[in-house]
Design a protein around this motif. Structure first.
Motif, PDB file in Angstrom:
ATOM      1  N   ARG A   1       0.803  -1.222   0.000  1.00  0.00           N
ATOM      2  CA  ARG A   1       0.000   0.000   0.000  1.00  0.00           C
ATOM      3  C   ARG A   1       0.835   1.271   0.000  1.00  0.00           C
ATOM      4  NH1 ARG A   1      -5.106  -1.203   4.052  1.00  0.00           N
ATOM      5  NH2 ARG A   1      -5.846  -3.082   2.994  1.00  0.00           N
ATOM      6  N   VAL A   2       2.150   1.123   0.054  1.00  0.00           N
ATOM      7  CA  VAL A   2       3.019   2.292   0.078  1.00  0.00           C
ATOM      8  C   VAL A   2       3.159   2.868  -1.325  1.00  0.00           C
ATOM      9  CG1 VAL A   2       5.371   3.101   0.469  1.00  0.00           C
ATOM     10  CG2 VAL A   2       4.305   1.528   2.086  1.00  0.00           C
ATOM     11  N   SER A   3       3.074   4.197  -1.446  1.00  0.00           N
ATOM     12  CA  SER A   3       3.222   4.871  -2.729  1.00  0.00           C
ATOM     13  C   SER A   3       4.104   6.082  -2.564  1.00  0.00           C
ATOM     14  CB  SER A   3       1.848   5.303  -3.266  1.00  0.00           C
ATOM     15  OG  SER A   3       1.994   6.190  -4.337  1.00  0.00           O
ATOM     16  N   VAL A   4       4.944   6.357  -3.556  1.00  0.00           N
ATOM     17  CA  VAL A   4       5.789   7.553  -3.516  1.00  0.00           C
ATOM     18  C   VAL A   4       4.926   8.798  -3.418  1.00  0.00           C
ATOM     19  CG1 VAL A   4       7.411   8.942  -4.857  1.00  0.00           C
ATOM     20  CG2 VAL A   4       7.655   6.463  -4.808  1.00  0.00           C
ATOM     21  N   LEU A   5       3.761   8.773  -4.071  1.00  0.00           N
ATOM     22  CA  LEU A   5       2.889   9.935  -4.081  1.00  0.00           C
ATOM     23  C   LEU A   5       2.277  10.209  -2.719  1.00  0.00           C
ATOM     24  CD1 LEU A   5       1.076   9.390  -7.491  1.00  0.00           C
ATOM     25  CD2 LEU A   5       3.050  10.813  -6.994  1.00  0.00           C
ATOM     26  N   ALA A   6       2.380   9.219  -1.806  1.00  0.00           N
ATOM     27  CA  ALA A   6       1.795   9.403  -0.481  1.00  0.00           C
ATOM     28  C   ALA A   6       2.754  10.124   0.467  1.00  0.00           C
ATOM     29  CB  ALA A   6       1.407   8.045   0.111  1.00  0.00           C
ATOM     30  N   SER A   7       3.896  10.553  -0.038  1.00  0.00           N
ATOM     31  CA  SER A   7       4.881  11.227   0.803  1.00  0.00           C
ATOM     32  C   SER A   7       4.266  12.436   1.504  1.00  0.00           C
ATOM     33  CB  SER A   7       6.064  11.685  -0.050  1.00  0.00           C
ATOM     34  OG  SER A   7       6.932  12.494   0.697  1.00  0.00           O
ATOM     35  N   LYS A   8       4.673  12.635   2.747  1.00  0.00           N
ATOM     36  CA  LYS A   8       4.164  13.768   3.518  1.00  0.00           C
ATOM     37  C   LYS A   8       5.073  14.992   3.398  1.00  0.00           C
ATOM     38  CE  LYS A   8       1.750  10.984   6.995  1.00  0.00           C
ATOM     39  NZ  LYS A   8       1.617  10.692   8.443  1.00  0.00           N
ATOM     40  N   THR A   9       6.131  14.885   2.618  1.00  0.00           N
ATOM     41  CA  THR A   9       7.095  15.976   2.506  1.00  0.00           C
ATOM     42  C   THR A   9       6.855  16.817   1.263  1.00  0.00           C
ATOM     43  OG1 THR A   9       8.780  14.656   3.636  1.00  0.00           O
ATOM     44  CG2 THR A   9       9.543  16.560   2.373  1.00  0.00           C
ATOM     45  N   ILE A  10       6.872  18.126   1.449  1.00  0.00           N
ATOM     46  CA  ILE A  10       6.773  19.062   0.333  1.00  0.00           C
ATOM     47  C   ILE A  10       8.153  19.653   0.093  1.00  0.00           C
ATOM     48  CG2 ILE A  10       5.808  21.261  -0.457  1.00  0.00           C
ATOM     49  CD1 ILE A  10       3.301  20.613   1.113  1.00  0.00           C
ATOM     50  N   ILE A  11       8.577  19.666  -1.159  1.00  0.00           N
ATOM     51  CA  ILE A  11       9.892  20.183  -1.522  1.00  0.00           C
ATOM     52  C   ILE A  11       9.737  21.400  -2.424  1.00  0.00           C
ATOM     53  CG2 ILE A  11      12.058  19.685  -2.725  1.00  0.00           C
ATOM     54  CD1 ILE A  11      11.620  16.736  -2.014  1.00  0.00           C
ATOM     55  N   GLN A  12      10.440  22.469  -2.087  1.00  0.00           N
ATOM     56  CA  GLN A  12      10.492  23.670  -2.918  1.00  0.00           C
ATOM     57  C   GLN A  12      11.956  23.939  -3.226  1.00  0.00           C
ATOM     58  OE1 GLN A  12       7.897  25.308  -4.022  1.00  0.00           O
ATOM     59  NE2 GLN A  12       6.205  25.045  -2.591  1.00  0.00           N
ATOM     60  N   GLN A  13      12.264  24.236  -4.486  1.00  0.00           N
ATOM     61  CA  GLN A  13      13.665  24.489  -4.817  1.00  0.00           C
ATOM     62  C   GLN A  13      13.785  25.484  -5.959  1.00  0.00           C
ATOM     63  OE1 GLN A  13      14.779  20.422  -5.397  1.00  0.00           O
ATOM     64  NE2 GLN A  13      14.186  20.390  -7.541  1.00  0.00           N
ATOM     65  N   SER A  14      14.925  26.154  -5.995  1.00  0.00           N
ATOM     66  CA  SER A  14      15.207  27.137  -7.042  1.00  0.00           C
ATOM     67  C   SER A  14      16.381  26.647  -7.866  1.00  0.00           C
ATOM     68  CB  SER A  14      15.533  28.503  -6.425  1.00  0.00           C
ATOM     69  OG  SER A  14      16.665  28.396  -5.576  1.00  0.00           O
ATOM     70  N   VAL A  15      16.446  27.096  -9.104  1.00  0.00           N
ATOM     71  CA  VAL A  15      17.553  26.690  -9.967  1.00  0.00           C
ATOM     72  C   VAL A  15      18.678  27.708  -9.870  1.00  0.00           C
ATOM     73  CG1 VAL A  15      16.010  25.506 -11.567  1.00  0.00           C
ATOM     74  CG2 VAL A  15      16.602  27.895 -11.980  1.00  0.00           C
ATOM     75  N   LYS A  16      19.822  27.349 -10.372  1.00  0.00           N
ATOM     76  CA  LYS A  16      21.002  28.210 -10.310  1.00  0.00           C
ATOM     77  C   LYS A  16      20.747  29.535 -11.024  1.00  0.00           C
ATOM     78  CE  LYS A  16      25.962  28.191 -11.260  1.00  0.00           C
ATOM     79  NZ  LYS A  16      27.095  27.401 -11.822  1.00  0.00           N
ATOM     80  N   GLY A  17      21.127  30.632 -10.365  1.00  0.00           N
ATOM     81  CA  GLY A  17      21.005  31.950 -10.972  1.00  0.00           C
ATOM     82  C   GLY A  17      19.613  32.546 -10.931  1.00  0.00           C
ATOM     83  N   GLN A  18      18.704  31.942 -10.166  1.00  0.00           N
ATOM     84  CA  GLN A  18      17.323  32.438 -10.129  1.00  0.00           C
ATOM     85  C   GLN A  18      16.753  32.372  -8.711  1.00  0.00           C
ATOM     86  OE1 GLN A  18      14.595  30.653 -13.037  1.00  0.00           O
ATOM     87  NE2 GLN A  18      13.053  30.568 -11.432  1.00  0.00           N
ATOM     88  N   THR A  19      16.141  33.455  -8.259  1.00  0.00           N
ATOM     89  CA  THR A  19      15.482  33.453  -6.955  1.00  0.00           C
ATOM     90  C   THR A  19      14.049  32.979  -7.109  1.00  0.00           C
ATOM     91  OG1 THR A  19      14.902  35.786  -7.261  1.00  0.00           O
ATOM     92  CG2 THR A  19      16.904  35.312  -6.003  1.00  0.00           C
ATOM     93  N   LYS A  20      13.500  32.450  -6.023  1.00  0.00           N
ATOM     94  CA  LYS A  20      12.130  31.939  -6.054  1.00  0.00           C
ATOM     95  C   LYS A  20      11.409  32.314  -4.770  1.00  0.00           C
ATOM     96  CE  LYS A  20       9.383  27.719  -6.496  1.00  0.00           C
ATOM     97  NZ  LYS A  20       9.409  26.255  -6.749  1.00  0.00           N
ATOM     98  N   PHE A  21      10.162  32.754  -4.900  1.00  0.00           N
ATOM     99  CA  PHE A  21       9.336  33.122  -3.753  1.00  0.00           C
ATOM    100  C   PHE A  21       8.473  31.935  -3.345  1.00  0.00           C
ATOM    101  CE2 PHE A  21       5.324  34.502  -1.936  1.00  0.00           C
ATOM    102  CZ  PHE A  21       5.705  35.425  -0.982  1.00  0.00           C
ATOM    103  N   VAL A  22       8.399  31.683  -2.030  1.00  0.00           N
ATOM    104  CA  VAL A  22       7.573  30.583  -1.512  1.00  0.00           C
ATOM    105  C   VAL A  22       6.747  31.090  -0.338  1.00  0.00           C
ATOM    106  CG1 VAL A  22       7.578  28.310  -0.406  1.00  0.00           C
ATOM    107  CG2 VAL A  22       9.255  28.824  -2.200  1.00  0.00           C
ATOM    108  N   MET A  23       5.452  30.794  -0.353  1.00  0.00           N
ATOM    109  CA  MET A  23       4.586  31.108   0.783  1.00  0.00           C
ATOM    110  C   MET A  23       4.321  29.809   1.544  1.00  0.00           C
ATOM    111  SD  MET A  23       2.689  33.444   2.407  1.00  0.00           S
ATOM    112  CE  MET A  23       1.984  34.719   1.357  1.00  0.00           C
ATOM    113  N   LEU A  24       4.723  29.758   2.806  1.00  0.00           N
ATOM    114  CA  LEU A  24       4.509  28.569   3.615  1.00  0.00           C
ATOM    115  C   LEU A  24       3.067  28.518   4.129  1.00  0.00           C
ATOM    116  CD1 LEU A  24       7.856  28.510   5.635  1.00  0.00           C
ATOM    117  CD2 LEU A  24       7.240  27.152   3.631  1.00  0.00           C
ATOM    118  N   PRO A  25       2.605  27.339   4.564  1.00  0.00           N
ATOM    119  CA  PRO A  25       1.212  27.183   4.999  1.00  0.00           C
ATOM    120  C   PRO A  25       0.785  28.115   6.131  1.00  0.00           C
ATOM    121  CG  PRO A  25       2.190  25.043   4.627  1.00  0.00           C
ATOM    122  CD  PRO A  25       3.304  26.037   4.523  1.00  0.00           C
ATOM    123  N   ASP A  26       1.725  28.580   6.953  1.00  0.00           N
ATOM    124  CA  ASP A  26       1.366  29.463   8.067  1.00  0.00           C
ATOM    125  C   ASP A  26       1.382  30.935   7.667  1.00  0.00           C
ATOM    126  OD1 ASP A  26       4.081  29.774   7.731  1.00  0.00           O
ATOM    127  OD2 ASP A  26       4.516  29.937   9.867  1.00  0.00           O
ATOM    128  N   GLY A  27       1.692  31.224   6.393  1.00  0.00           N
ATOM    129  CA  GLY A  27       1.754  32.606   5.941  1.00  0.00           C
ATOM    130  C   GLY A  27       3.155  33.193   5.959  1.00  0.00           C
TER     131      GLY A  27
END
Length: 336
Positions: free
Chosen positions: A108-134
């Motif tokens: 019953r285990v699935s990779v899609l069932a992961s509880k982890t959220i990953i956010q990442q930026s690529v080289k030379g570029q900034t990225k904005f992220v809003m976390l669940p708590d604001g």
């Protein structure tokens, strides 16, 4: 990725593994791999026994693919070739590999069932992220953060690799104890209640650098070192010697990268839209193509949300915006 593009990508990968890709395709595949080099993947979840099994299957499949092909100058099991082959197979088939290996033990285990959220930026570029708590986070180039899907239910904890600027909201509901916000960088914990600061912890380096622009943070290594930092203070912790150095700094200067692409002078709206689309991870479209030629001047701190930015931009450009899912559409007659 659409089904058509996925099939096209797999076709190019197949040619690469068989040694039949042209120079442009080889360059594309290896650059695609570099975007993910050094980052954890689904194989990190497997035991040594399971990992051995996966590698054997992958090696066997690749060998079958190239068995009938003439040899090329690129060695089959060269370091770069094997890493690219493994990375690409992981990227396009990690879910299948994980399922095949685990199906008899944990059906019953699935990779899609992961509880982890990953956010990442690529080289030379900034990225904005809003976390669940604001809380707001700006990722410098080549940076990765991870947090649980239930991030805001009991604790607020983020893992960081790279450099990021955090603007943390203060959560203190009536009658309840304040909920700390914790950033983990290896064995270093940075704990805050509500503040703004940056942390740099590069995978290739031996230092963790914490710079505070507002509020107060506590930094500790879980053993013998604890630092309390306030505005315009910086701590550099050597992960090899466990020695920490604290000093006064001009934090605004050291965190000026947060404003990358957010300070502009008479920039064409079309060019600006491309930069903002990458920063916020959305598609920006112009209902009236003439709007792309409008010259925009503005200055933001870098921690504003997409809507906060466009509320200002539309006022100064005589336009309107509408958000529809992951797309922002600009309309209007033209610039003032």
């Amino acid at each position: 990725m659409s089904s058509r593009n996925r099939n096209k990508f797999r076709s190019i990968v197949g040619r690469y593994l068989r040694g039949g890709a042209d120079e442009e395709e080889v360059d594309m595949i290896e650059k695609y791999y570099e975007l993910f080099s050094g980052k954890p993947d689904q194989l990190s979840k497997l035991s040594e026994e399971e990992l051995t099994d996966v590698h054997a299957r992958m090696k066997g499949n690749i060998a079958k693919r190239i068995a009938a092909q003439p040899a090329r100058s690129r060695p089959l099991w060269s370091g770069t070739f094997w890493r690219v082959a493994a990375a690409v197979l992981i990227l396009i088939g990690a879910g299948w590999i994980f399922f095949v290996v685990k199906q008899q033990r944990e059906p019953r285990v699935s990779v899609l069932a992961s509880k982890t959220i990953i956010q990442q930026s690529v080289k030379g570029q900034t990225k904005f992220v809003m976390l669940p708590d604001g809380s707001r986070v700006v990722l410098h180039g080549n940076t990765r953060i991870e947090y649980d899907r239930d991030f805001n239910s009991q604790t607020r904890e983020v893992s960081l690799s790279g450099e990021a600027y955090f603007d943390v909201v203060h959560l203190n509901a009536a009658g309840r104890k304040p909920r700390p916000f914790v950033i983990r960088t290896g064995k270093i914990r940075t704990t805050v209640l509500g503040t703004a600061f940056s942390i740099k912890s590069l995978p290739t380096g031996g230092e963790v650098v914490v710079t505070v622009t507002r509020g107060k943070v506590r930094v500790d290594d879980g053993e013998r070192h604890t630092s309390l930092l306030t505005a315009n203070q910086q701590m550099t912790y050597n992960t090899h010697t466990t020695v920490a150095d604290e000093k006064a700094v001009k934090s605004q200067e050291l965190t000026a990268w947060v404003q990358a692409d957010m300070v502009f002078q008479e920039t064409p709206f079309g060019e600006l839209a491309e930069m903002l689309a990458k920063r916020y991870g959305v598609k920006i479209a112009f209902q009236n193509p003439q709007l792309q030629n409008c010259l925009i001047t503005g200055r933001f701190s870098g921690t504003e949300t997409l809507e906060e930015v466009f509320k200002v931009l539309t006022l100064t450009s005589n336009t309107k915006y509408a958000l529809d899912g992951g797309e922002l559409v600009l309309s209007g007659e033209g610039c003032r």
